[in-house]
Design a protein around this motif. Structure first.
Motif, PDB file in Angstrom:
ATOM      1  N   MET A   1       0.992  -1.328   0.110  1.00  0.00           N
ATOM      2  CA  MET A   1       0.040  -0.061   0.033  1.00  0.00           C
ATOM      3  C   MET A   1       0.889   1.252   0.050  1.00  0.00           C
ATOM      4  SD  MET A   1      -3.023   1.106   2.558  1.00  0.00           S
ATOM      5  CE  MET A   1      -2.530   2.643   3.592  1.00  0.00           C
ATOM      6  N   SER A   2       0.403   2.348  -0.798  1.00  0.00           N
ATOM      7  CA  SER A   2       1.201   3.442  -0.689  1.00  0.00           C
ATOM      8  C   SER A   2       0.339   4.459  -0.069  1.00  0.00           C
ATOM      9  CB  SER A   2       1.413   3.872  -2.263  1.00  0.00           C
ATOM     10  OG  SER A   2       2.058   5.011  -2.083  1.00  0.00           O
ATOM     11  N   LEU A   3       0.760   5.020   0.864  1.00  0.00           N
ATOM     12  CA  LEU A   3      -0.263   6.250   1.643  1.00  0.00           C
ATOM     13  C   LEU A   3       0.205   7.393   1.016  1.00  0.00           C
ATOM     14  CD1 LEU A   3      -2.020   6.902   3.803  1.00  0.00           C
ATOM     15  CD2 LEU A   3      -0.294   7.362   5.422  1.00  0.00           C
ATOM     16  N   ILE A   4       1.096   8.028   0.724  1.00  0.00           N
ATOM     17  CA  ILE A   4       1.481   9.180   0.099  1.00  0.00           C
ATOM     18  C   ILE A   4       2.036   8.697  -1.332  1.00  0.00           C
ATOM     19  CG2 ILE A   4       2.199  11.326   0.059  1.00  0.00           C
ATOM     20  CD1 ILE A   4       1.690  11.406   3.095  1.00  0.00           C
ATOM     21  N   ALA A   5       1.280   8.684  -2.367  1.00  0.00           N
ATOM     22  CA  ALA A   5       1.748   8.409  -3.734  1.00  0.00           C
ATOM     23  C   ALA A   5       2.882   9.401  -4.257  1.00  0.00           C
ATOM     24  CB  ALA A   5       0.725   7.796  -4.471  1.00  0.00           C
ATOM     25  N   PRO A   6       3.553   8.944  -5.254  1.00  0.00           N
ATOM     26  CA  PRO A   6       4.444   9.996  -5.757  1.00  0.00           C
ATOM     27  C   PRO A   6       3.641  10.872  -6.551  1.00  0.00           C
ATOM     28  CG  PRO A   6       5.497   7.550  -6.245  1.00  0.00           C
ATOM     29  CD  PRO A   6       4.144   7.445  -5.433  1.00  0.00           C
ATOM     30  N   GLN A   7       4.099  12.178  -6.536  1.00  0.00           N
ATOM     31  CA  GLN A   7       3.173  12.996  -7.309  1.00  0.00           C
ATOM     32  C   GLN A   7       3.100  13.196  -8.647  1.00  0.00           C
ATOM     33  OE1 GLN A   7       4.547  16.666  -5.196  1.00  0.00           O
ATOM     34  NE2 GLN A   7       3.193  16.232  -3.321  1.00  0.00           N
ATOM     35  N   PHE A   8       3.023  11.922  -9.352  1.00  0.00           N
ATOM     36  CA  PHE A   8       2.937  11.849 -10.714  1.00  0.00           C
ATOM     37  C   PHE A   8       1.943  12.706 -11.464  1.00  0.00           C
ATOM     38  CE2 PHE A   8       5.075   7.793 -10.083  1.00  0.00           C
ATOM     39  CZ  PHE A   8       6.186   7.912 -10.120  1.00  0.00           C
ATOM     40  N   TRP A   9       0.773  12.936 -10.247  1.00  0.00           N
ATOM     41  CA  TRP A   9      -0.402  13.377 -10.840  1.00  0.00           C
ATOM     42  C   TRP A   9      -0.255  14.858 -10.892  1.00  0.00           C
ATOM     43  CZ3 TRP A   9      -2.372  17.123  -7.543  1.00  0.00           C
ATOM     44  CH2 TRP A   9      -2.303  17.064  -6.060  1.00  0.00           C
ATOM     45  N   MET A  10       0.577  15.652 -10.440  1.00  0.00           N
ATOM     46  CA  MET A  10       1.051  17.056 -10.552  1.00  0.00           C
ATOM     47  C   MET A  10       1.796  17.135 -11.665  1.00  0.00           C
ATOM     48  SD  MET A  10       1.770  18.335  -6.502  1.00  0.00           S
ATOM     49  CE  MET A  10       2.067  20.050  -7.316  1.00  0.00           C
ATOM     50  N   TRP A  11       2.516  16.144 -12.247  1.00  0.00           N
ATOM     51  CA  TRP A  11       3.417  16.419 -13.375  1.00  0.00           C
ATOM     52  C   TRP A  11       2.651  15.926 -14.635  1.00  0.00           C
ATOM     53  CZ3 TRP A  11       6.915  13.336  -9.849  1.00  0.00           C
ATOM     54  CH2 TRP A  11       7.385  14.344  -9.056  1.00  0.00           C
TER      55      TRP A  11
END
Length: 76
Positions: A1-11
């Motif tokens: 499980m990833s709680l705070i996922a990498p911010q690929f969504w921002m980029w």
């Protein structure tokens, strides 16, 4: 499980996000836009849980000031 996922969504980095998602069983997102991004890639693996501080801020007493510290761990 990833709680705070990498911010690929921002980029808007869909290729890296797809690779990341392939290694996850569950992605618990803390932002609505993050949820929208990851649920488009893997709807069955993505849930929105909200930001942990939002509940704390909403329950704060009006006459008592709330102090929030932000300390980035990957910066000098």
């Amino acid at each position: 499980m990833s709680l705070i996922a990498p911010q690929f969504w921002m980029w808007g980095n869909h290729n890296s996000a797809k690779k990341f998602v392939s290694h996850c069983e569950l992605i618990a997102t803390i932002y609505q836009k993050e949820y929208a991004f990851y649920s488009h890639i893997a709807p069955s693996k993505t849930v929105f849980i909200g930001h942990p501080l939002c509940e704390k801020i909403q329950k704060n007493e009006p006459q008592r000031p709330l102090v929030v510290g932000v300390f980035p761990g990957s910066r000098v």
